[in-house]
Design a protein around this motif. Structure first.
Motif, PDB file in Angstrom:
ATOM      1  N   LEU A   1      44.247  12.141  88.954  1.00 58.66           N
ATOM      2  CA  LEU A   1      44.120  13.888  88.412  1.00 58.66           C
ATOM      3  C   LEU A   1      45.005  14.545  89.373  1.00 58.66           C
ATOM      4  O   LEU A   1      46.201  15.920  88.590  1.00 58.66           O
ATOM      5  N   ASN A   2      45.295  13.583  90.220  1.00 58.80           N
ATOM      6  CA  ASN A   2      45.800  14.612  91.028  1.00 58.80           C
ATOM      7  C   ASN A   2      47.178  14.667  91.263  1.00 58.80           C
ATOM      8  O   ASN A   2      48.433  15.197  92.701  1.00 58.80           O
ATOM      9  N   ARG A   3      47.748  13.644  90.596  1.00 62.74           N
ATOM     10  CA  ARG A   3      49.313  13.798  90.127  1.00 62.74           C
ATOM     11  C   ARG A   3      50.004  15.000  89.828  1.00 62.74           C
ATOM     12  O   ARG A   3      50.041  15.951  89.383  1.00 62.74           O
ATOM     13  N   CYS A   4      51.339  14.999  91.342  1.00 63.76           N
ATOM     14  CA  CYS A   4      52.309  16.534  90.705  1.00 63.76           C
ATOM     15  C   CYS A   4      53.540  16.874  89.649  1.00 63.76           C
ATOM     16  O   CYS A   4      53.446  15.755  88.932  1.00 63.76           O
ATOM     17  N   TYR A   5      53.052  18.139  88.754  1.00 63.73           N
ATOM     18  CA  TYR A   5      54.148  17.934  87.757  1.00 63.73           C
ATOM     19  C   TYR A   5      54.603  19.579  87.869  1.00 63.73           C
ATOM     20  O   TYR A   5      53.938  19.977  88.490  1.00 63.73           O
ATOM     21  N   PRO A   6      55.936  19.405  87.832  1.00 65.26           N
ATOM     22  CA  PRO A   6      55.911  21.336  87.627  1.00 65.26           C
ATOM     23  C   PRO A   6      55.251  22.043  86.881  1.00 65.26           C
ATOM     24  O   PRO A   6      55.188  21.475  85.595  1.00 65.26           O
ATOM     25  N   GLY A   7      54.603  22.846  87.248  1.00 63.37           N
ATOM     26  CA  GLY A   7      53.394  24.455  86.277  1.00 63.37           C
ATOM     27  C   GLY A   7      51.757  23.745  86.744  1.00 63.37           C
ATOM     28  O   GLY A   7      51.625  24.278  86.236  1.00 63.37           O
ATOM     29  N   LYS A   8      51.786  22.194  86.479  1.00 64.02           N
ATOM     30  CA  LYS A   8      50.724  21.660  87.285  1.00 64.02           C
ATOM     31  C   LYS A   8      50.133  22.361  88.849  1.00 64.02           C
ATOM     32  O   LYS A   8      50.109  21.516  89.460  1.00 64.02           O
ATOM     33  N   ASP A   9      49.130  23.042  88.308  1.00 59.05           N
ATOM     34  CA  ASP A   9      48.304  23.695  89.589  1.00 59.05           C
ATOM     35  C   ASP A   9      46.502  23.622  88.746  1.00 59.05           C
ATOM     36  O   ASP A   9      45.813  24.583  89.999  1.00 59.05           O
TER      37      ASP A   9
END
Length: 527
Positions: A195-203
């Motif tokens: 789950l820890n992968r970053c993505y634009p808008g993912k917080d």
């Protein structure tokens, strides 16, 4: 992990961690088990597996997963957020997929799921034919596509897995994980870190855990949060000691090792040549175990204790040999990457054991446990709420080095009656069904208070368990704990104060299954 989170390379997946606790009761209608002993571990495993696969149990979890996904996850990432369900086995994955598709269809939701597992799964309760990833009942619209590729698009939102994609799976749109599998140590970290992968808008990420204890998951993550430290150093001589021990068993010779290695290193070798090289060794050991097993049964029938012991010892030696060979292969594969043993004999044995172990099937037979008359009478899946999973702290677990390999022993399986086992399972899990559950009362209330007693800690360290159990101070400290718990647990404490039978029952649990004496000594050793 701490630096990566702080600098925005990965997300803290424990920020929204919610745990659930299962409570259930079982009943056994049949009487055929009243006088037949079954292997305790196998019966417990069978009962728990039966409950996990029960249609009602799965349906309740499916409903929680789908409704949580719709309410909390669907709004994320402009509707592109995805989720993963981690199941405990391939059979559970099949049952989950059938149940989740049925529920989604019955509710008319615009959600589609995929399921990923290897090989085939035979499940006569779900269908006459074996199930595969490509079966129409599992992934009807996959149409030959790779599951990773299919899940990457907008068509599918939920991916169910069984021993697949828990490591090395990179899907930044994953925002939720539903865990229905026991996880420990690095496996817990690797799995939840999908789950820890970053993505634009993912917080925001969510973890709903049906199985694991929050404290265990937190401890696993804290090991890698700041600096992963070793509490000791692995001794490379472990492999040498294991090699010596295995050679001393006398179950093979150098010629047999060389014969297998020669086939392995020959690029033009055929499967039949490998079978011809390894089969004679395996057959010899299999026949020795079978002969010892038959001799043991005959000696028991004749009430010849000496012969029974000799036969049992022979079986145990063969079982220990197999365990040591498996340990050698695992440890050598690890240590040989960082330590040059400067002797090809170590590598040759690793090759030899790899093929031999595949054929040594003895000792894995299990006494069947008839669960046909077991029924699920109560079921409660309680949301324990969002857990405080604070990674930053003063203490961090350390990684243990390899040690003590090849020093095990074969243990006799504990025997118990099926009805007694069911009773223990009910005692263990029925706490959330009733405020009167004595085991929860003992373990969560009384045991905690008694472990704080300096008087008992001192007595445990200086007395045998038998002396400790009969200490008058133990009775007085238990009574003090009961009185202290009176306000919060009025009825239970009142019964214990007013009834000697109830008091003795509580004492028996504390000194038995609750392991008060052992826990006090563990505390003493750690302090």
């Amino acid at each position: 992990m701490q630096q990566a989170i702080e600098e925005g390379f990965i997300l803290d997946v424990l920020r929204n961690y919610t745990s659930y606790k299962l409570a259930f009761k079982l009943a056994n209608k049949g009487k055929e088990w009243d006088e037949k002993a079954v292997e305790h571990a196998e019966a417990m495993k069978g009962l728990m597996r039966w409950v996990r696969l029960h249609p009602y149990n799965i349906s309740q979890r499916v409903q929680i997963v789908v409704e949580h996904f719709r309410e909390m996850v669907t709004p994320l990432l402009d509707g592109k957020a995805k989720a993963m369900v981690v199941t405990g086995s391939r059979l559970e994955a099949v049952r989950w997929q059938i149940a989740i598709n049925k529920y989604i269809e019955s509710q008319g939701y615009d959600i589609k799921s995929l399921v990923a597992f290897s090989g085939e799964v035979n499940d006569n309760e779900s269908g006459p034919e074996p199930f595969k990833e490509t079966s129409t009942e599992m992934n009807p619209d996959l149409k030959g596509r790779d599951i990773r590729e299919a899940f990457r698009g907008d068509e599918y939102q939920i991916l169910l897995v069984a021993n697949k994609f828990q490591t090395g799976f990179d899907q930044p749109l994953l925002c939720a994980m539903y865990v229905d599998k026991k996880l420990a140590g690095i496996q817990a970290v690797q799995t939840l870190s999908r789950l820890n992968r970053c993505y634009p808008g993912k917080d925001t990420t969510y973890v709903l855990d049906f199985v694991n204890k929050p404290d265990d998951v937190l401890a696993a993550f804290k090991t890698y949060y700041t600096t992963a430290a070793l509490e000791g150093v692995t001794d490379p001589n472990i492999v040498l000691n294991l090699r010596t021990k295995l050679d001393e068993y006398g179950f093979y010779d150098e010629h047999e090792i060389e014969r297998v290695v020669a086939v392995e290193l020959n690029p033009g070798a055929k499967q039949k040549q490998l079978e011809a090289a390894i089969t004679p060794v395996a057959d010899r050991l299999l026949k020795q175990f079978l002969a010892a097993k038959n001799a043991f049964k005959e000696a028991e029938s004749d009430k010849n204790e000496a012969a029974a012991k000799a036969a049992k010892d022979k079986m145990n030696v063969l079982l220990m040999f197999r365990a040591d060979a498996a340990t050698y292969q695992r440890v050598y594969s690890f240590l040989s990457q960082i330590f040059d043993y400067a002797n090809t004999d170590f590598e040759k044995r690793s090759i030899f054991f790899k093929y031999l172990l595949r054929l040594l099937k003895f000792g894995r037979e299990r006494e069947g446990v008839d669960l046909s008359e077991v029924v699920l009478t109560h079921h409660n899946l309680r949301n324990k709420g969002k857990q405080r999973m604070k990674l930053a702290g003063d203490k961090y677990p350390e990684l243990s080095p390899l040690s003590g390999v090849g020093t095990g022993e074969v243990r006799e399986p504990k025997k118990a009656y099926l009805n007694e086992i069911i009773e223990k399972v009910n005692d263990l899990f029925k706490g959330d069904l009733s405020e009167q559950d004595k085991l929860i009362y003992v373990n969560n209330v009384l045991l905690g208070k008694l472990l704080e007693s300096e008087k008992l800690a001192q007595q445990a360290s200086s007395n045998t368990k038998s002396q400790f159990d009969n200490s008058p101070d133990l009775d007085s400290e238990i009574m003090n704990a009961i009185i202290e718990a009176l306000d919060a647990h009025t009825e239970m404490s009142s019964q214990a104060v007013n009834s000697r039978a109830v008091f003795e029952g509580l004492k028996e649990i504390l000194t038995g299954p609750s392991r008060l004496y052992e826990l006090l000594n563990e505390q003493n050793s750690a302090s």
